[in-house]
Design an enzyme around this catalytic site. Structure first.
Site, short mmCIF file in Angstrom:
data_model
loop_
_atom_site.label_atom_id
_atom_site.label_comp_id
_atom_site.label_asym_id
_atom_site.label_seq_id
_atom_site.Cartn_x
_atom_site.Cartn_y
_atom_site.Cartn_z
N ASP A 177 68.07 -100.83 -13.53
CA ASP A 177 66.77 -101.40 -13.91
C ASP A 177 66.98 -102.56 -14.88
OD1 ASP A 177 63.63 -100.84 -14.15
OD2 ASP A 177 64.40 -101.36 -16.13
N TYR A 197 65.15 -109.48 -19.95
CA TYR A 197 66.40 -108.98 -20.56
C TYR A 197 67.52 -110.03 -20.57
CZ TYR A 197 64.01 -104.53 -19.44
OH TYR A 197 63.09 -103.52 -19.30
N LYS A 200 61.82 -107.42 -12.89
CA LYS A 200 60.39 -107.52 -13.24
C LYS A 200 60.01 -108.96 -13.55
CE LYS A 200 61.29 -103.15 -15.66
NZ LYS A 200 62.59 -103.30 -16.33
N HIS A 204 55.71 -106.69 -15.23
CA HIS A 204 56.22 -106.07 -16.45
C HIS A 204 55.10 -105.52 -17.36
CE1 HIS A 204 60.19 -106.31 -18.91
NE2 HIS A 204 59.50 -105.25 -19.26
P1 NAD Z 1 66.24 -95.09 -24.16
O1 NAD Z 1 65.21 -94.08 -24.51
O2 NAD Z 1 66.91 -95.05 -22.85
O3 NAD Z 1 67.27 -95.05 -25.35
C1 NAD Z 1 68.42 -95.84 -25.33
C2 NAD Z 1 69.21 -95.63 -26.61
O4 NAD Z 1 69.52 -94.25 -26.78
C3 NAD Z 1 70.55 -96.35 -26.47
O5 NAD Z 1 70.48 -97.61 -27.08
C4 NAD Z 1 71.53 -95.44 -27.14
O6 NAD Z 1 71.65 -95.86 -28.47
C5 NAD Z 1 70.86 -94.10 -27.15
N1 NAD Z 1 71.51 -93.16 -26.20
C6 NAD Z 1 71.53 -93.22 -24.85
N2 NAD Z 1 72.16 -92.15 -24.34
C7 NAD Z 1 72.55 -91.40 -25.39
C8 NAD Z 1 73.24 -90.17 -25.51
N3 NAD Z 1 73.64 -89.50 -24.44
N4 NAD Z 1 73.47 -89.70 -26.76
C9 NAD Z 1 73.05 -90.37 -27.84
N5 NAD Z 1 72.39 -91.52 -27.80
C10 NAD Z 1 72.14 -92.05 -26.58
O7 NAD Z 1 65.55 -96.54 -24.41
P2 NAD Z 1 65.33 -97.90 -23.65
O8 NAD Z 1 66.57 -98.65 -23.45
O9 NAD Z 1 64.24 -98.58 -24.39
O10 NAD Z 1 64.73 -97.47 -22.22
C11 NAD Z 1 65.51 -97.30 -21.06
C12 NAD Z 1 65.29 -98.41 -20.07
O11 NAD Z 1 63.92 -98.51 -19.70
C13 NAD Z 1 65.59 -99.82 -20.62
O12 NAD Z 1 66.97 -100.07 -20.76
C14 NAD Z 1 64.88 -100.67 -19.62
O13 NAD Z 1 65.64 -100.77 -18.43
C15 NAD Z 1 63.60 -99.86 -19.39
N6 NAD Z 1 62.49 -100.33 -20.25
C16 NAD Z 1 61.38 -100.86 -19.65
C17 NAD Z 1 60.32 -101.28 -20.42
C18 NAD Z 1 59.11 -101.83 -19.75
O14 NAD Z 1 58.23 -102.39 -20.43
N7 NAD Z 1 58.99 -101.72 -18.46
C19 NAD Z 1 60.35 -101.20 -21.82
C20 NAD Z 1 61.49 -100.66 -22.40
C21 NAD Z 1 62.53 -100.21 -21.62
#
Ligand code: NAD
Length: 276
Positions: free
Chosen positions: A49, A54, A79, A112
């Site tokens: 994704d 990004y 997106k 988005h």
């Molecule tokens: P997330 O909830 O996936 O958290 C990611 C963070 O959690 C990482 O930076 C890392 O530090 C930590 N992490 C991940 N795995 C871990 C583990 N096993 N143990 C400990 N820490 C861990 O947050 P995110 O990146 O905001 O969301 C995931 C994805 O969703 C994004 O990368 C993106 O692709 C998507 N997203 C979309 C939107 C949207 O508006 N559509 C907004 C935000 C994110």
């Protein structure tokens, strides 16, 4: 219940979308994103994704090529960003994204955010891309029920997916129910609340029972709630850890306990008050 990283949900147009994938928000263009995506694919992930926002579509595309996995075995989401909304500009933004990714088609193209006064025209552009066979599925992100209702009154094609913030502190019951009724697949962003759920005692107690981590319990909970999930990590160990969730099953009672942690609390922006 999905039993591997390759398992899919069938979208309302028949396209199969993996239940689990890698998110790459805030992953740096270049080496960082290339190595994260390659590590994910090497360890069995088939869904990635990204988004124009990004600024790492080039790297995602390179990693796909270098992975050695046939393109058609992967599911790639990107997106259209807010400043590119509108009919012509969304079509243009799509060309830029697909060129950066180095792909012939996108599996899932999303709006988005629901930019007021523009998202209907943007949707018309996505419908055109879909009809022209440039994308296999189209959807939205950050759409509340009222945004979806407005869209549905103008749409020829119903969105196949709604991607929104979703985790045990934000269970989105109303929009989830609406999406189920409409046949729109819910997809969780920030499923781990960006690391802000790992101290929760309820989650940790359950994790201990299964010898799993809090992250694994949360991601398993997504799947059992029939929500597609795309946690982000750039560390191979965590990329593997996050996907090792197909060898245990939460009981109904445990699901209820985690559902009960909801606080309607966001880590990201509210779609009703965004200024992005
Ligand atoms: P997330 O909830 O996936 O958290 C990611 C963070 O959690 C990482 O930076 C890392 O530090 C930590 N992490 C991940 N795995 C871990 C583990 N096993 N143990 C400990 N820490 C861990 O947050 P995110 O990146 O905001 O969301 C995931 C994805 O969703 C994004 O990368 C993106 O692709 C998507 N997203 C979309 C939107 C949207 O508006 N559509 C907004 C935000 C994110």
């Amino acid at each position: 219940m999905p039993s591997s990283l390759k398992d899919t949900t069938t979208l309302h147009n028949g396209v199969k979308m993996p239940w689990f994938g890698l998110g790459v928000y805030k992953v740096q263009e270049g080496d960082e994103v290339i190595s994260a995506v390659k590590a994910a694919i090497k360890n069995g992930y088939i869904s990635i994704d990204t988004a124009a926002l990004y600024q790492n579509e080039d790297g995602v595309g390179r990693a796909i090529k270098e992975s050695g996995v046939p393109r058609e075995d992967l599911f790639i989401t990107t997106k259209v960003w807010n400043t590119d909304q509108g009919y012509e500009s969304a079509l243009q933004a799509f060309e830029t994204s697909i060129q950066k990714l180095g792909l012939d088609y996108i599996d899932l193209y999303l709006i988005h955010w629901p930019v007021k006064g523009k998202f209907i025209d943007t949707w018309k552009a996505l419908e055109k891309l879909y009809k022209d066979g440039r994308v296999r599925a189209i959807g939205v992100s950050n759409f509340h029920v009222h945004h979806l209702k407005e869209l549905l009154t103008h749409a020829e094609i119903k969105p196949m997916v709604n991607q929104l913030e979703y985790h045990p502190h934000l269970t989105q019951l109303e929009v989830h129910e609406f999406c189920k009724q409409e046949g729109i697949q819910l997809e969780a962003w920030s499923p781990l609340k960006r690391g802000k759920l790992f101290d929760d005692p309820v989650i940790n107690n359950i994790a201990k029972k299964y010898r799993k981590t809090a992250a694994q319990v949360i991601l398993r909970w997504d799947l059992q709630n029939e929500v597609v999930t795309i946690p982000k990590s750039v560390k191979e160990q965590r990329i593997i850890e996050n996907a090792t969730i197909f060898d245990f099953e939460l009981t109904m009672e445990e699901m209820k306990k985690i559902n009960g942690l909801n606080r309607n609390e966001r880590v990201g922006t509210n779609p009703d008050s965004f200024d992005l």
